[in-house]
Design a protein around this motif. Structure first.
Motif, mmCIF file in Angstrom:
data_model
loop_
_atom_site.group_PDB
_atom_site.id
_atom_site.type_symbol
_atom_site.label_atom_id
_atom_site.label_comp_id
_atom_site.label_asym_id
_atom_site.label_seq_id
_atom_site.Cartn_x
_atom_site.Cartn_y
_atom_site.Cartn_z
ATOM 1 N N UNK B 367 -53.147 -14.585 -24.288
ATOM 2 C CA UNK B 367 -54.035 -15.608 -23.737
ATOM 3 C C UNK B 367 -53.394 -16.989 -23.750
ATOM 4 N N UNK B 368 -52.527 -17.204 -24.725
ATOM 5 C CA UNK B 368 -51.807 -18.475 -24.809
ATOM 6 C C UNK B 368 -50.940 -18.652 -23.559
ATOM 7 N N UNK B 369 -50.226 -17.588 -23.189
ATOM 8 C CA UNK B 369 -49.366 -17.673 -22.004
ATOM 9 C C UNK B 369 -50.193 -17.805 -20.724
ATOM 10 N N UNK B 370 -51.328 -17.149 -20.717
ATOM 11 C CA UNK B 370 -52.203 -17.270 -19.550
ATOM 12 C C UNK B 370 -52.671 -18.716 -19.392
ATOM 13 N N UNK B 371 -52.959 -19.364 -20.525
ATOM 14 C CA UNK B 371 -53.383 -20.767 -20.476
ATOM 15 C C UNK B 371 -52.233 -21.649 -19.973
ATOM 16 N N UNK B 372 -51.018 -21.457 -20.535
ATOM 17 C CA UNK B 372 -49.861 -22.232 -20.083
ATOM 18 C C UNK B 372 -49.638 -22.029 -18.585
ATOM 19 N N UNK B 373 -49.726 -20.760 -18.164
ATOM 20 C CA UNK B 373 -49.523 -20.441 -16.754
ATOM 21 C C UNK B 373 -50.522 -21.200 -15.892
ATOM 22 N N UNK B 374 -51.765 -21.190 -16.333
ATOM 23 C CA UNK B 374 -52.819 -21.889 -15.588
ATOM 24 C C UNK B 374 -52.498 -23.375 -15.479
ATOM 25 N N UNK B 381 -44.374 -23.927 -10.428
ATOM 26 C CA UNK B 381 -44.758 -22.538 -10.151
ATOM 27 C C UNK B 381 -43.892 -21.528 -10.879
ATOM 28 N N UNK B 382 -42.568 -21.839 -10.942
ATOM 29 C CA UNK B 382 -41.663 -20.910 -11.629
ATOM 30 C C UNK B 382 -42.145 -20.666 -13.062
ATOM 31 N N UNK B 383 -42.441 -21.764 -13.729
ATOM 32 C CA UNK B 383 -42.896 -21.650 -15.124
ATOM 33 C C UNK B 383 -44.228 -20.931 -15.204
ATOM 34 N N UNK B 384 -45.104 -21.226 -14.251
ATOM 35 C CA UNK B 384 -46.414 -20.561 -14.236
ATOM 36 C C UNK B 384 -46.223 -19.049 -14.126
ATOM 37 N N UNK B 385 -45.361 -18.639 -13.188
ATOM 38 C CA UNK B 385 -45.110 -17.202 -13.012
ATOM 39 C C UNK B 385 -44.544 -16.600 -14.293
ATOM 40 N N UNK B 386 -43.585 -17.323 -14.873
ATOM 41 C CA UNK B 386 -42.958 -16.845 -16.104
ATOM 42 C C UNK B 386 -44.018 -16.574 -17.180
ATOM 43 N N UNK B 387 -44.935 -17.515 -17.339
ATOM 44 C CA UNK B 387 -45.941 -17.352 -18.394
ATOM 45 C C UNK B 387 -46.962 -16.265 -18.063
ATOM 46 N N UNK B 388 -47.302 -16.143 -16.776
ATOM 47 C CA UNK B 388 -48.190 -15.031 -16.409
ATOM 48 C C UNK B 388 -47.532 -13.701 -16.745
ATOM 49 N N UNK B 389 -46.210 -13.623 -16.487
ATOM 50 C CA UNK B 389 -45.527 -12.363 -16.786
ATOM 51 C C UNK B 389 -45.531 -12.069 -18.283
ATOM 52 N N UNK B 390 -45.337 -13.136 -19.073
ATOM 53 C CA UNK B 390 -45.436 -12.971 -20.527
ATOM 54 C C UNK B 390 -46.827 -12.468 -20.904
ATOM 55 N N UNK B 392 -48.898 -10.798 -19.087
ATOM 56 C CA UNK B 392 -49.071 -9.407 -18.657
ATOM 57 C C UNK B 392 -48.461 -8.457 -19.679
ATOM 58 N N UNK B 393 -47.252 -8.814 -20.173
ATOM 59 C CA UNK B 393 -46.602 -7.895 -21.107
ATOM 60 C C UNK B 393 -47.270 -7.916 -22.481
ATOM 61 N N UNK B 395 -50.775 -8.571 -23.100
ATOM 62 C CA UNK B 395 -52.180 -8.150 -23.197
ATOM 63 C C UNK B 395 -52.300 -6.635 -23.163
ATOM 64 N N UNK B 396 -53.303 -6.142 -23.882
ATOM 65 C CA UNK B 396 -53.541 -4.704 -23.899
ATOM 66 C C UNK B 396 -54.631 -4.340 -22.897
ATOM 67 N N UNK B 397 -55.316 -5.362 -22.400
ATOM 68 C CA UNK B 397 -56.445 -5.092 -21.530
ATOM 69 C C UNK B 397 -55.996 -4.860 -20.090
ATOM 70 N N UNK B 398 -56.464 -3.749 -19.542
ATOM 71 C CA UNK B 398 -56.102 -3.387 -18.177
ATOM 72 C C UNK B 398 -56.656 -4.419 -17.189
ATOM 73 N N UNK B 399 -57.902 -4.826 -17.459
ATOM 74 C CA UNK B 399 -58.563 -5.785 -16.564
ATOM 75 C C UNK B 399 -57.780 -7.096 -16.518
#
Lengths: 111, 416
Positions: B367-374, B381-390, B392-393, B395-399
């Protein structure tokens, strides 16, 4: 993890009544430390009106100790690994805009 | 599917959840918690019989009454069997052969009291918090071990072991499922509220993608909290605040996941899907909750949830930040820290928010990376994508994986 007291000091000339903006700024600073899980005790404000100083030979004066032209206005206790980290936390406090300063002291547990 | 079976499939699960606790509780009142398994066996047998009988004969006019009659008879049978055994063993003292008919007070009030007591029994200081939730799900709500394991994304074996230990502690606790005593209420209310709060959150923020179970967890938590507020002995301002929080949160249940099961972030939610009736209920409980001096974390969280139901962006975010500031001072949790930072960014801008976020030291938290990405989205954008990818890897939640992947795709599209 060590604990450090951040002791806030204001000079006699400082405006005592904070504006809503200043209160908000302080709150943000304090909550920002809590958000890093580095707050050990949110401390307290020390009153300036209800204050006496007690000297030897039963001499009591009104008000806080002001010999050094400064008085302590409050404190918080943070938990960090080093004193430098505690100092970094202190640097962001809005007290400097009011001409105040912060003393950082490691807390030595009484055995 | 034939109509009888279809109707049964609709009615049974709900009836089961509703009556399971009550029936177990009232039987435990008779047998004592030491004999919890006997009570549960009788209840399970009753439901089994209901399923079998109703499949053939259809639903009776009064299914609940039917269930209690069967449970009562099964209990009598059990006691008779048990009594014969006991009589043989202790013939000498049972000379007159008098066997009192077991008295079962199945009045509504009695049932409700027993069920309420059961909540306090489960929230024993002898049982660790995590196990309390599992136990609550099993004993108070009648969920199966598999369902619980599924919701916690844990192995069935792990949950089984946890429950076994908790039940053992429960038996040894000698808590009387009788009239609730003031000492138990005073001593345990906090634990009870925490368990119900966690039970609700388990449903609301669950890692499991099973939408139905999650919704069940939430409504069960609400049902139990409502029970507490309905009894003057167990009701207090904190309980009302918790119920208000649950009402507000559930009002967005429908809006926060899309047809594909992905989480819809607050900002993108279709506000017309918010359940206005639940929001009104939330207002109702929050107003009563705030009539005293209490300001528990439930008050603060309900306050935040209240502001989330309002739509004036300029006024609400400073309020929300203020409440999060108080909440984080009351009790640290990584999720509060992240939410507080989000609110901070809403008030002071994303750049200031990023500075706050980077201090949080939560690099292993998705969730920390999701917040940074946001926060990076509009800036880098590059950094945002990077953090979203983090994210994704991590979180355990499929949703959530789905949601973050969608965000990455959108960002990648805009670069080209």
């Amino acid at each position: 993890m060590k604990e450090f007291a951040l002791i806030f000091r204001l000079s006699g000339q400082s405006e005592l009544k904070p504006t809503p903006e200043q209160i908000q700024e302080r709150m943000n600073w304090l909550a920002g430390i809590a958000a890093q899980n580095k707050l050990a005790d949110k401390g307290n404000t020390l009153s300036n009106d209800s204050a006496k100083t007690v000297y030897a030979n039963n001499i009591v004066t009104d008000g806080p100790y002001t010999e050094i032209k400064e008085f302590i206005s409050g404190y918080v206790i943070v938990k960090t690994d080093t004193i430098d980290e505690a100092v970094e936390l202190a640097k962001a406090n809005p007290i400097f805009k009011m001409g105040g300063n912060i003393e950082v002291r490691e807390i030595v547990q009484r055995k | 599917m034939d109509p009888i079976a279809e109707r049964l499939n609709q009615v049974l699960p709900q009836l089961f959840r509703l009556e399971y606790t009550k029936m177990t509780a009232i039987l435990c009142r008779h047998f004592g918690l030491e004999q919890l398994e006997i009570a549960e066996d009788i209840v399970s047998e009753t439901f089994l019989k209901a399923t079998e009988t109703w499949k053939i004969q259809g639903l009776p006019d009064n299914p609940t009454g039917w269930l209690y009659t069967v449970a009562r008879n099964k209990t009598k049978d059990y006691l008779k069997r048990d009594g014969i055994f006991n009589n043989k063993v202790s013939k000498a003292i049972q000379q007159d052969g008098f066997e009192p008919e077991p008295e079962f007070d199945f009045t509504e009030e009695h049932i409700a009291d027993s069920a309420l007591s059961m909540i306090f029994a489960v929230c024993s200081p002898a049982i660790p918090a995590e196990a309390q939730i599992c136990l609550a799900l099993q004993i108070l709500c009648g969920f199966s071990v598999e369902e619980i394991a599924n919701a916690f994304l844990s192995k069935t074996e792990t949950i089984k072991k946890r429950l076994l230990r908790a039940r053992d502690a429960l038996r040894k606790d000698h808590f009387k499922i009788d009239s609730l005593e003031q000492s138990a209420i005073t001593g345990r209310t906090e634990a009870v509220l925490r368990t119900l709060y966690l039970l609700f959150n388990e449903g609301y923020f669950s890692k499991s993608s099973n939408h139905l179970i999650r919704k069940d967890f939430c409504s069960e938590a609400m049902r139990l909290t409502l029970m507490l507020t309905e009894n003057p002995l167990t009701n207090n301002r904190n309980t009302e605040a918790l119920l208000a929080l649950m009402c507000y949160q559930s009002s967005r249940f429908q809006a926060r996941s899309d047809d594909a099961g992905a989480t819809v972030l607050y900002e993108q939610q279709d506000k017309t899907q918010w359940d206005q009736e639940l929001i009104q209920r939330g207002h109702h409980y929050l107003i009563i909750a705030c009539s005293g001096d209490e300001a528990s974390k439930y008050h603060l969280e309900a306050g935040i949830a209240y502001w989330h139901t309002t739509t004036d962006e300029a006024t609400k975010w400073p309020r929300i930040l203020h409440l999060y500031n108080q909440l984080i001072l009351l009790e640290y949790s990584s999720i509060t820290a992240l939410n507080r930072t989000f609110a901070f960014a809403k008030v002071y801008g994303n750049e200031a928010g990023l500075k706050e976020a980077e201090k949080l030291n939560l690099a292993s938290d998705g969730h920390y990376h999701a917040l940074l990405a946001y926060l990076y989205t509009a800036m880098d954008r590059e950094k945002a994508i990077h953090h979203y990818q983090q994210a994704i890897s991590l979180t355990k939640s499929k949703a959530e994986k789905q949601t973050f992947t969608r965000a990455v795709n959108m960002l990648s599209d805009t670069i080209i």
